[in-house]
Design a protein around this motif. Structure first.
Motif, PDB file in Angstrom:
ATOM      1  N   GLY A 228       0.608  -1.181  -0.110  1.00 56.30           N
ATOM      2  CA  GLY A 228      -0.119  -0.110  -0.010  1.00 56.30           C
ATOM      3  C   GLY A 228       0.796   1.362  -0.008  1.00 56.30           C
ATOM      4  O   GLY A 228       0.612   1.970  -0.815  1.00 56.30           O
TER       5      GLY A 228
ATOM      6  N   SER B 174       1.078   4.077  -3.023  1.00 58.09           N
ATOM      7  CA  SER B 174       0.869   5.476  -2.889  1.00 58.09           C
ATOM      8  C   SER B 174       2.315   6.120  -3.556  1.00 58.09           C
ATOM      9  O   SER B 174       2.032   7.273  -4.021  1.00 58.09           O
ATOM     10  CB  SER B 174       0.811   5.834  -1.518  1.00 58.09           C
TER      11      SER B 174
ATOM     12  N   ARG C 123      -3.164   9.005   2.398  1.00 59.15           N
ATOM     13  CA  ARG C 123      -2.029   8.885   1.451  1.00 59.15           C
ATOM     14  C   ARG C 123      -1.738  10.313   1.146  1.00 59.15           C
ATOM     15  O   ARG C 123      -0.250  10.266   1.227  1.00 59.15           O
ATOM     16  CB  ARG C 123      -2.676   8.302   0.224  1.00 59.15           C
TER      17      ARG C 123
ATOM     18  N   ASP D 267      -5.209  -0.075   0.379  1.00 58.96           N
ATOM     19  CA  ASP D 267      -4.559   0.003  -0.802  1.00 58.96           C
ATOM     20  C   ASP D 267      -3.857  -1.329  -1.025  1.00 58.96           C
ATOM     21  O   ASP D 267      -3.927  -1.977  -2.158  1.00 58.96           O
ATOM     22  CB  ASP D 267      -3.584   1.151  -0.907  1.00 58.96           C
TER      23      ASP D 267
ATOM     24  N   CYS E 218      -6.203  -4.176  -1.377  1.00 55.40           N
ATOM     25  CA  CYS E 218      -6.750  -4.179  -2.815  1.00 55.40           C
ATOM     26  C   CYS E 218      -5.895  -4.644  -3.799  1.00 55.40           C
ATOM     27  O   CYS E 218      -6.273  -5.296  -4.672  1.00 55.40           O
ATOM     28  CB  CYS E 218      -7.609  -2.765  -2.994  1.00 55.40           C
TER      29      CYS E 218
ATOM     30  N   GLU F 236     -15.031  -0.439  -0.803  1.00 50.40           N
ATOM     31  CA  GLU F 236     -14.109  -0.217   0.392  1.00 50.40           C
ATOM     32  C   GLU F 236     -14.650   0.583   1.423  1.00 50.40           C
ATOM     33  O   GLU F 236     -15.425   1.575   0.961  1.00 50.40           O
ATOM     34  CB  GLU F 236     -12.736   0.460  -0.185  1.00 50.40           C
TER      35      GLU F 236
END
Lengths: 209, 209
Positions: free
Chosen positions: A22, A26, A114, B21, B24, B38
């Motif tokens: 994740g 980002s 993020r 994130d 997913c 989500e």
DNA sequence: GCTTGGCTCACCCGAATGAGGGATCGCACC
DNA sequence: GGTGCGATCCCTCATTCGGGTGAGCCAAGC
């Protein structure tokens, strides 16, 4: 070829593969940032830092083998100009204090957005120091004199394990009175008035664990 | 158009944007899985579940507004055939027990590998129940009679806050003797012999918090 | 040189704790 | 109808805890 601005090279150190995914996703989404390496514990992170010399290192705290704070301390001892951003789950002010003391460029909570992460990476790279509002509040709230000494933490650890003052005295080769004395200071510093509450508060603040 | 096998529709509920994130991304990388929604807390998760009717719901436990366990219980009460996979950070056996009791299809630690997550999603969708080895071990280790009752947890919570037995008695409108009696059984169940240790063990096992 | 702060130890004492024994009631389960 | 279990309450008693007060040692910093 036009020599565009060099991207900020980031090293990501976290033991959770999915969290790492994740974070990296980002970062990679930005064209001025690039992930140059990933590590899953402090040891690996340290090795990769030495090898890659990243502009910014993202470091989790709770990791197996070697914790993030220890890795941070080693890195900063080797290269005082290293930019390390601590990215952690809990706002325990004791660990934050220790991290900042060791020269962390920032202290961010994983619960942040993020955008916050991205902004913070750019900020610390620009030599600005960034601290999560929640953490900053904790730090401001608890005056520095409330920091527990090593000895006090040692005592409190045994208290948390259910040891009596007598047992603690024996374990640490101290007088019973000394243990009580330490406990008294601990109570004062944490603003509590019994051992059990001391343990819960200390845990929440990040002294134990 | 060839009617290929329908992909498994997944709902992801977690309050950490970056963790979401990562999860997913892992899911979307598989062509037999698709993220249909989500949510960042239990409330949202519940609403999206009702709206989307996902095949599998991934649910974090520690979330604001409405916790994952509560959301799970509501979902399972509404639709007993719902497949909910708990995905959490800590292996506390008390919460795991409660989740499984409420009909969770699985209980996985976030520290697992991407592959484990994917495999587990497919497994629970195929109506198999999956539990992280670490959690399973905890569950096996602690016999069911070691489960604390609601009343005992209530008492222990106040103990953790540093309340004396007398204060607890007053707070819960009980006799001092009753409080001591509860404490006694708590000590037995947790295999400890003082209140402080009881709090640390209960915390680790997931009774408090 | 002096102060500060951490670590060490001592004595007194009232209150709280935890270990022993008990007991009753209700409720679910068989 | 019995059996178990959780929740409630009662008593005694040794031990422990925490408050109060005081003090010595030593290393670091001003």
């Amino acid at each position: 070829m036009e020599p565009t601005r060099q991207p900020i090279r980031v090293l990501v150190v976290d033991d959770h593969p999915m969290m790492r995914d994740g974070i990296c996703a980002s970062i990679e989404r930005q064209d001025d940032l690039v992930v140059v390496g990933e590590a899953s514990d402090g040891q690996e992170g340290l090795a990769l830092f030495r090898e890659l010399r990243p502009d910014v290192t993202l470091m989790d705290i709770q990791m197996p083998v070697l914790g993030g704070i220890e890795a941070l301390e080693t890195i900063r001892a080797e290269r005082p100009d290293a930019v390390v951003l601590i990215l952690t789950t809990y706002p325990g002010d004791a660990q934050a204090h220790r991290a900042l003391q060791a020269g962390a460029a920032g202290y961010l909570l994983k619960s942040c957005l993020r955008k916050d992460l991205i902004d913070t990476i750019r900020a610390v790279h620009a030599r600005r120091r960034v601290i999560s509002p929640d953490v900053a509040q904790e730090l401001a709230l608890h005056a520095p004199q409330e920091r527990l000494s090593d000895r006090e933490v040692a005592v409190l650890r045994l208290v948390a394990d259910g040891q009596s003052n007598k047992q603690i005295a024996w374990a640490l080769q101290l007088s019973l009175e000394t243990v009580k004395s330490h406990l008294k200071t601990i109570f004062e510093k944490l603003a509590v008035d019994d051992r059990t509450h001391a343990v819960t508060v200390a845990t929440r603040r990040g002294y134990l664990s």
